[in-house]
Design a protein around this motif. Structure first.
Motif, PDB file in Angstrom:
ATOM      1  N   ILE A 340      25.376  17.485  23.189  1.00 20.06           N
ATOM      2  CA  ILE A 340      25.292  18.223  24.452  1.00 20.06           C
ATOM      3  C   ILE A 340      26.449  17.843  25.371  1.00 20.06           C
ATOM      4  O   ILE A 340      27.082  18.710  25.988  1.00 20.06           O
ATOM      5  N   ASP A 341      26.759  16.553  25.451  1.00 20.94           N
ATOM      6  CA  ASP A 341      27.863  16.107  26.307  1.00 20.94           C
ATOM      7  C   ASP A 341      29.193  16.711  25.865  1.00 20.94           C
ATOM      8  O   ASP A 341      30.018  17.094  26.702  1.00 20.94           O
ATOM      9  N   ILE A 342      29.404  16.785  24.576  1.00 21.89           N
ATOM     10  CA  ILE A 342      30.704  17.220  24.070  1.00 21.89           C
ATOM     11  C   ILE A 342      30.800  18.739  23.972  1.00 21.89           C
ATOM     12  O   ILE A 342      31.846  19.328  24.272  1.00 21.89           O
ATOM     13  N   LEU A 343      29.718  19.409  23.582  1.00 25.99           N
ATOM     14  CA  LEU A 343      29.758  20.852  23.357  1.00 25.99           C
ATOM     15  C   LEU A 343      29.139  21.672  24.479  1.00 25.99           C
ATOM     16  O   LEU A 343      29.426  22.865  24.595  1.00 25.99           O
ATOM     17  N   GLY A 344      28.266  21.070  25.265  1.00 30.73           N
ATOM     18  CA  GLY A 344      27.460  21.831  26.206  1.00 30.73           C
ATOM     19  C   GLY A 344      26.137  22.221  25.562  1.00 30.73           C
ATOM     20  O   GLY A 344      25.995  22.256  24.335  1.00 30.73           O
ATOM     21  N   GLU A 345      25.144  22.539  26.383  1.00 30.81           N
ATOM     22  CA  GLU A 345      23.787  22.777  25.891  1.00 30.81           C
ATOM     23  C   GLU A 345      23.716  23.944  24.918  1.00 30.81           C
ATOM     24  O   GLU A 345      23.026  23.869  23.900  1.00 30.81           O
ATOM     25  N   GLU A 346      24.414  25.026  25.207  1.00 29.03           N
ATOM     26  CA  GLU A 346      24.266  26.220  24.371  1.00 29.03           C
ATOM     27  C   GLU A 346      24.820  25.992  22.976  1.00 29.03           C
ATOM     28  O   GLU A 346      24.167  26.301  21.983  1.00 29.03           O
ATOM     29  N   ARG A 347      26.020  25.465  22.878  1.00 25.29           N
ATOM     30  CA  ARG A 347      26.613  25.231  21.552  1.00 25.29           C
ATOM     31  C   ARG A 347      25.874  24.134  20.808  1.00 25.29           C
ATOM     32  O   ARG A 347      25.790  24.158  19.566  1.00 25.29           O
ATOM     33  N   ALA A 348      25.306  23.160  21.536  1.00 26.24           N
ATOM     34  CA  ALA A 348      24.570  22.086  20.877  1.00 26.24           C
ATOM     35  C   ALA A 348      23.302  22.587  20.199  1.00 26.24           C
ATOM     36  O   ALA A 348      22.767  21.913  19.299  1.00 26.24           O
ATOM     37  N   LYS A 349      22.815  23.757  20.594  1.00 26.78           N
ATOM     38  CA  LYS A 349      21.651  24.334  19.914  1.00 26.78           C
ATOM     39  C   LYS A 349      21.942  24.669  18.462  1.00 26.78           C
ATOM     40  O   LYS A 349      21.018  24.864  17.670  1.00 26.78           O
TER      41      LYS A 349
END
Length: 483
Positions: A340-349
């Motif tokens: 989440i820190d590196i990609l953001g919440e949406e991409r981390a899904k």
């Protein structure tokens, strides 16, 4: 009773290295830079001046240590420390000097030598090619040591119910041969399958002309070849920028990678590729597809290892090409907050979409990645697949979870399929090898209460993991572990 567990991605010989060769700098003793320096100063005091100190750590508050953190307590010893995941390393000034690494040393293709504002190396290295620039001058174990390292972890795995392991990253022809020597000497306790790693273009010639394509008496076999197309998450090769160190650096130049994959595909053996980022996954699928179109082998079963971040459209390609996903759910606990820190919440899904893969007919095999993943325990693997537990004891995208029964099958039958051994392993059926585990209680029933998306009782989950024990492990009808 279940079939013996098959761990299709681990590093048995490296586990031996962590026990005998490297100095551990691990929690709870070492969690900060100050604690690292305290422990390192103790090791320095016991080591003759000028001798190398090589160790490993799991995580440190403040990030990755460099020469500024290491030099004050090690001015007269070259020091090399690996992050336990295996893709980042840290050196002090003595080690940098011995390796001749300075401001004019270029980054190798596929690797990063970190530098400060003045251009001087900080001592931090990302990806194996960069670390190799330093490691070429560091001592390495003898062949005799390597043979021992290939064996000493086997009783540990057997005690956890693992009857077959795939060492999915064997660097060096001699290291590969050490496994075969252990088998020839009759010392194998459990069954193994090993893959030769190609890190540099020159490794292709060795893979074709120096590696022994060994097939033993049922306990050890050469499985094929391995590439690492990116590193850990800070170096994940992605289609779009992220907040890590580099997002646009594959470890191989793409066309050279495709050419090497096609050449090795023609050997008739299996190819595995380490992929963390979505661009690494898609480049790997491109390489597999081009090789398979040029030489349409029946059922090559090439593999993507880890397969952490993928695009939705890649799932169908994985299925259509018959590619196996070999992944390790413990990294959801270790890494999902960092995703989440590196990609953001949406991409981390898009992190480790187990349910999507299963629902679309992709073969998913589960393993540990020990010791780069710190837990050998299959119970951790099963629990991670079912609960997707994070470091905050929440569930990361619980809609992507497996059921307990699916997870057990992915750790047995799918693991057998990943090694072309589903006819002789992975289930309890007449005519198959008597590789089995007698458990303290039913492993499916142990984790079924934690299925779903509701609030997670982490304490109850840890009790379930801790009380489920392998009482007896059998390989070929012979007891190799008894509690």
């Amino acid at each position: 009773v279940t079939p013996g567990l098959i761990d299709p991605h681990n590093h048995m010989q490296v586990w031996g290295l962590t026990q005998k060769w490297f100095v551990p700098f691990l929690p709870p003793e070492v969690r900060t830079f100050e604690e690292l320096r305290t422990k390192l100063s103790e090791v320095v005091a016991q080591t003759p001046e000028g001798e190398w100190i090589q160790g490993y750590y799991l995580v440190l508050q403040g990030g990755l240590p460099g020469r500024e953190e290491l030099d004050p307590v090690s001015p007269n010893h070259p020091v090399w420390l690996l992050q336990q995941g295996g893709h980042y390393g840290s050196a002090n000034s003595q080690a940098l000097q011995l390796a001749g690494i300075n401001a004019s040393t270029p980054d190798p293709v596929g690797g990063v030598i970190e530098r400060d504002d003045s251009g001087e190396p900080t001592g931090v290295f990302y990806n194996h090619r960069a670390m190799d620039v330093l490691r070429r001058v560091a001592p390495v174990p003898t062949v005799e040591m390597t043979r021992d390292y290939a064996f000493i972890g086997q009783p540990i795995f057997a005690a956890e119910g693992v009857t077959t392991f795939h060492d999915n990253n064997v660097r060096g022809v001699d290291t590969l041969g050490a496994y075969f020597d252990v088998d020839r000497a009759g010392r194998m306790l459990i069954r193994g399958r090993v893959f030769y790693t190609l890190e540099w273009p020159s490794d292709l010639d060795r893979a074709l002309n120096q590696v022994e394509y060994y097939k033993g008496n049922g306990f050890m076999e050469f499985g094929g070849f391995k590439f690492l197309l990116d590193g850990q998450f800070h170096m994940a090769y992605c289609h779009e920028p992220h907040n890590g160190v580099r997002w646009d650096v594959p470890t191989w130049e793409p066309q050279s990678f495709k050419d090497a994959v096609r050449t090795l595909h023609d050997t008739g053996l299996q190819i595995c590729v380490h992929c963390v980022g979505d661009a690494a996954v898609d480049l790997t699928l491109d390489a597999f597809e081009e090789a398979m179109n040029a030489n349409p082998r029946p059922d090559p079963r090439h593999r993507i290892e880890h397969c952490v971040i993928t695009r939705r459209e890649s799932t169908q390609r994985i299925k259509d090409l018959g590619v196996i996903v070999s992944t390790q759910p413990q990294f959801i606990r270790l890494g999902s907050l960092m995703w989440i820190d590196i990609l953001g919440e949406e991409r981390a899904k898009r992190g480790m979409v187990l349910r999507e893969w299963l629902d679309n007919g992709v073969t998913v095999a589960l393993g540990s990645d020990a010791p780069t993943g710190p837990w050998i325990l299959p119970q951790i693997t099963l629990a991670g697949a079912v609960t997707r537990i994070t470091l905050n004891d929440d569930r990361h995208c619980p809609e992507q979870a497996m059921s307990a029964r699916e997870a057990l099958r992915a750790h047995t039958m799918a693991g057998a399929y990943a090694g072309f051994e589903e006819d002789v392993k992975g289930s309890l059926e007449p005519g198959k090898l008597a590789d089995l585990v007698v458990w303290s209680h039913d492993p499916v029933a142990a984790f079924e209460p934690f299925e779903g998306s509701g609030p997670l009782d982490a304490n109850a989950l840890m009790r379930a993991i801790g009380t489920l024990k392998a009482q007896i492990t059998m390989v070929g009808g012979k007891i190799v572990h008894q509690a």
